[in-house]
Design a protein around this motif. Structure first.
Motif, PDB file in Angstrom:
ATOM      1  N   THR A 127       0.864  -1.181   0.000  1.00 30.72           N
ATOM      2  CA  THR A 127       0.000   0.000   0.000  1.00 30.72           C
ATOM      3  C   THR A 127       0.898   1.228   0.000  1.00 30.72           C
ATOM      4  OG1 THR A 127      -0.149   0.377   2.392  1.00 30.72           O
ATOM      5  CG2 THR A 127      -1.628  -1.292   1.451  1.00 30.72           C
ATOM      6  N   ALA A 128       0.374   2.332  -0.411  1.00 30.12           N
ATOM      7  CA  ALA A 128       1.152   3.573  -0.442  1.00 30.12           C
ATOM      8  C   ALA A 128       0.214   4.753  -0.267  1.00 30.12           C
ATOM      9  CB  ALA A 128       1.917   3.705  -1.757  1.00 30.12           C
ATOM     10  N   ARG A 186       3.975   6.872  -5.543  1.00 29.03           N
ATOM     11  CA  ARG A 186       4.779   5.858  -4.854  1.00 29.03           C
ATOM     12  C   ARG A 186       4.213   4.467  -5.123  1.00 29.03           C
ATOM     13  NH1 ARG A 186       9.411   3.638  -3.508  1.00 29.03           N
ATOM     14  NH2 ARG A 186       9.450   2.667  -1.452  1.00 29.03           N
ATOM     15  N   GLY A 187       2.894   4.344  -5.142  1.00 29.80           N
ATOM     16  CA  GLY A 187       2.271   3.067  -5.464  1.00 29.80           C
ATOM     17  C   GLY A 187       2.647   2.588  -6.851  1.00 29.80           C
ATOM     18  N   ARG A 188       2.631   3.496  -7.817  1.00 28.07           N
ATOM     19  CA  ARG A 188       3.005   3.131  -9.193  1.00 28.07           C
ATOM     20  C   ARG A 188       4.465   2.714  -9.262  1.00 28.07           C
ATOM     21  NH1 ARG A 188      -0.388   7.628 -10.299  1.00 28.07           N
ATOM     22  NH2 ARG A 188       1.417   9.018 -10.404  1.00 28.07           N
ATOM     23  N   GLU A 189       5.327   3.396  -8.505  1.00 28.51           N
ATOM     24  CA  GLU A 189       6.752   3.048  -8.484  1.00 28.51           C
ATOM     25  C   GLU A 189       6.956   1.633  -7.935  1.00 28.51           C
ATOM     26  OE1 GLU A 189      10.907   4.456  -6.281  1.00 28.51           O
ATOM     27  OE2 GLU A 189       9.065   5.619  -6.014  1.00 28.51           O
ATOM     28  N   LEU A 190       6.257   1.288  -6.860  1.00 29.20           N
ATOM     29  CA  LEU A 190       6.390  -0.047  -6.275  1.00 29.20           C
ATOM     30  C   LEU A 190       5.905  -1.118  -7.242  1.00 29.20           C
ATOM     31  CD1 LEU A 190       5.161   0.646  -2.626  1.00 29.20           C
ATOM     32  CD2 LEU A 190       7.504   0.192  -3.352  1.00 29.20           C
ATOM     33  N   ALA A 191       4.786  -0.845  -7.896  1.00 33.40           N
ATOM     34  CA  ALA A 191       4.231  -1.819  -8.842  1.00 33.40           C
ATOM     35  C   ALA A 191       5.173  -2.034 -10.024  1.00 33.40           C
ATOM     36  CB  ALA A 191       2.861  -1.358  -9.321  1.00 33.40           C
ATOM     37  N   LEU A 215      -2.670  -2.087  -3.410  1.00 30.81           N
ATOM     38  CA  LEU A 215      -4.085  -1.954  -3.103  1.00 30.81           C
ATOM     39  C   LEU A 215      -4.313  -0.836  -2.103  1.00 30.81           C
ATOM     40  CD1 LEU A 215      -5.002  -5.739  -2.621  1.00 30.81           C
ATOM     41  CD2 LEU A 215      -5.014  -4.398  -4.737  1.00 30.81           C
ATOM     42  N   SER A 216      -5.563  -0.529  -1.877  1.00 31.63           N
ATOM     43  CA  SER A 216      -5.900   0.396  -0.799  1.00 31.63           C
ATOM     44  C   SER A 216      -5.611  -0.278   0.539  1.00 31.63           C
ATOM     45  CB  SER A 216      -7.378   0.781  -0.871  1.00 31.63           C
ATOM     46  OG  SER A 216      -8.194  -0.349  -0.559  1.00 31.63           O
ATOM     47  N   ASN A 217      -5.492   0.526   1.593  1.00 35.59           N
ATOM     48  CA  ASN A 217      -5.241  -0.040   2.913  1.00 35.59           C
ATOM     49  C   ASN A 217      -6.311  -1.056   3.302  1.00 35.59           C
ATOM     50  OD1 ASN A 217      -2.867   1.392   3.451  1.00 35.59           O
ATOM     51  ND2 ASN A 217      -3.973   3.136   4.292  1.00 35.59           N
ATOM     52  N   GLU A 218      -7.565  -0.701   3.071  1.00 32.93           N
ATOM     53  CA  GLU A 218      -8.669  -1.577   3.469  1.00 32.93           C
ATOM     54  C   GLU A 218      -8.646  -2.891   2.696  1.00 32.93           C
ATOM     55  OE1 GLU A 218      -8.886   1.551   2.672  1.00 32.93           O
ATOM     56  OE2 GLU A 218      -9.631   2.583   4.466  1.00 32.93           O
ATOM     57  N   ALA A 219      -8.404  -2.828   1.384  1.00 36.05           N
ATOM     58  CA  ALA A 219      -8.384  -4.040   0.573  1.00 36.05           C
ATOM     59  C   ALA A 219      -7.209  -4.936   0.947  1.00 36.05           C
ATOM     60  CB  ALA A 219      -8.325  -3.675  -0.913  1.00 36.05           C
ATOM     61  N   ALA A 220      -6.051  -4.327   1.175  1.00 33.32           N
ATOM     62  CA  ALA A 220      -4.874  -5.107   1.554  1.00 33.32           C
ATOM     63  C   ALA A 220      -5.080  -5.759   2.917  1.00 33.32           C
ATOM     64  CB  ALA A 220      -3.643  -4.214   1.579  1.00 33.32           C
ATOM     65  N   LEU A 221      -5.679  -5.022   3.836  1.00 32.60           N
ATOM     66  CA  LEU A 221      -5.907  -5.542   5.179  1.00 32.60           C
ATOM     67  C   LEU A 221      -6.836  -6.747   5.156  1.00 32.60           C
ATOM     68  CD1 LEU A 221      -5.350  -5.082   8.174  1.00 32.60           C
ATOM     69  CD2 LEU A 221      -7.338  -3.567   8.230  1.00 32.60           C
ATOM     70  N   ALA A 222      -7.836  -6.702   4.308  1.00 34.77           N
ATOM     71  CA  ALA A 222      -8.791  -7.808   4.225  1.00 34.77           C
ATOM     72  C   ALA A 222      -8.167  -9.059   3.626  1.00 34.77           C
ATOM     73  CB  ALA A 222      -9.998  -7.377   3.398  1.00 34.77           C
ATOM     74  N   GLU A 223      -7.198  -8.896   2.745  1.00 29.87           N
ATOM     75  CA  GLU A 223      -6.646 -10.030   2.008  1.00 29.87           C
ATOM     76  C   GLU A 223      -5.391 -10.627   2.634  1.00 29.87           C
ATOM     77  OE1 GLU A 223      -5.056 -10.984  -2.527  1.00 29.87           O
ATOM     78  OE2 GLU A 223      -6.416  -9.293  -2.160  1.00 29.87           O
ATOM     79  N   ALA A 224      -4.541  -9.802   3.227  1.00 25.98           N
ATOM     80  CA  ALA A 224      -3.226 -10.269   3.692  1.00 25.98           C
ATOM     81  C   ALA A 224      -3.341 -11.069   4.986  1.00 25.98           C
ATOM     82  CB  ALA A 224      -2.303  -9.075   3.892  1.00 25.98           C
ATOM     83  N   ASP A 225      -2.400 -11.999   5.168  1.00 28.44           N
ATOM     84  CA  ASP A 225      -2.317 -12.760   6.413  1.00 28.44           C
ATOM     85  C   ASP A 225      -1.572 -11.983   7.497  1.00 28.44           C
ATOM     86  OD1 ASP A 225      -3.593 -15.037   5.319  1.00 28.44           O
ATOM     87  OD2 ASP A 225      -1.708 -15.637   4.382  1.00 28.44           O
TER      88      ASP A 225
END
Length: 253
Positions: free
Chosen positions: A18-19, A24-29, A37-47
Motif C-alpha cells: 500500500t502507499a 509511490r504506489g506506481r513506483e512499487l508496482a 491496493l488500498s489499505n482496506e483491501a490489503a488488510l482484508a486479504e493479507a495474512d
C-alpha cells in the motif's frame, strides 16, 4: 523488505503493498511487480499486516484501520520507538503484535533485525516474523524492553559507520591519498574487519591487540582516539539515540 523477499524467492503474488501517494504506489508496482491496493483491501486479504510508516504517522493510520483488523491477524510494527501497547489500544482485544527493528543493510541482505513479542504474540507469531525477515539478513529475538537500545545500536548503527568512513576518508585525503583510493581502502578494511570479527568469534579487544605493536603506528593512533574521548562520545551518542526513541513513544501516547 519487498526486494529482499523477492530476491529470496518469494512469489510476487504473496506480497501486497500500500502507499499513501499514488506515484509511490506506481513506483512499487513497476519496480517489484507487486499488487498495490488500498489499505482496506490489503488488510482484508493479507495474512500479516506490516506497518512501515514514520512513528508520527502511526496514530492516524491505526485510528483508521485498527478497528478493521480481523481477529487473529498478525500485526508487525517496523515503527521506531513505538511499543506494541501503542498498537494494541487501536486493535481488537487479543490481536497479536510483533515489534521489529531492522536496518538499511536489508537492501543488500545483511540486515540486523531484532524481533519482540507483544502481549498476545505466541512463539508461532515470532517464527512467522522471523520467516519474513531472515531473507534480509540475521534475526535476533529480544525482550521488548530492550528495543529502544536496539534502535540506538543497530537501527541507527549504519549511520555511525558511514560517519566514521566519511571521517577516515577525509583523513586519507589529508595524508595525501586521492579520494577514491582512500574510500576503497577504508571500505574494504571495514568489510574485512567486520567479517573477521564475525567469523573468528574473538573478542574485539583481542583482535585490536593483534594489530597493535609496541611503540607502533596503531597504538599512537589509539592514544589520540582516547585523548579525544571517542569512546565516551560513542556512549553518549547511543544514549541520546535511546532517549530519543523513548521520547517518540511518549509523544505518541
Amino acid at each position: 523488505m519487498l526486494s529482499g523477499l523477492l530476491r529470496a524467492g518469494w512469489p510476487v503474488g504473496r506480497l501486497i503493498a500500500t502507499a499513501r501517494r499514488p506515484e509511490r504506489g506506481r513506483e512499487l508496482a513497476e519496480r517489484y511487480g507487486v499488487r498495490v491496493l488500498s489499505n482496506e483491501a490489503a488488510l482484508a486479504e493479507a495474512d500479516v499486516f506490516a506497518i512501515a510508516v514514520k512513528p508520527q504517522d502511526a496514530g492516524t493510520l491505526m485510528a483508521e484501520l485498527g478497528p478493521k483488523v480481523p481477529a487473529g491477524k498478525l500485526v508487525i510494527s517496523l515503527c521506531a520507538g513505538l511499543p506494541t501497547a501503542f498498537f494494541a489500544k487501536y486493535l481488537p482485544q487479543g490481536t497479536p503484535v510483533v515489534r521489529v527493528m531492522t536496518n538499511t543493510p536489508a537492501l543488500v541482505d545483511e540486515a540486523m533485525t531484532a524481533i519482540s513479542a507483544g502481549e498476545h504474540a505466541t512463539a508461532a507469531h515470532l517464527a512467522l516474523a522471523e520467516e519474513l525477515f531472515t531473507p534480509l539478513g540475521r534475526t535476533l529475538r529480544v525482550p521488548e524492553s530492550q528495543q529502544d537500545a536496539v534502535t540506538a545500536l543497530s537501527g541507527s548503527g549504519p549511520a555511525y559507520f558511514y560517519y566514521l568512513v566519511e571521517a577516515m576518508t577525509d583523513a586519507g585525503i589529508l595524508l595525501g591519498l586521492p579520494r577514491q583510493v582512500a574510500h576503497d581502502l577504508i571500505v574494504q578494511t571495514a568489510i574485512g574487519s567486520a567479517v573477521m570479527l564475525r567469523e573468528s568469534g574473538e573478542h574485539p579487544v583481542k583482535l585490536r591487540e593483534a594489530v597493535t605493536s609496541p611503540a607502533g603506528t596503531t597504538i599512537s593512533a589509539i592514544r589520540e582516539l582516547e585523548n579525544h574521548r571517542v569512546r565516551a562520545a560513542l556512549l553518549a551518542a547511543l544514549e541520546a539515540a535511546r532517549d530519543r526513541a523513548q521520547e517518540i513513544a511518549a509523544d505518541a501516547r
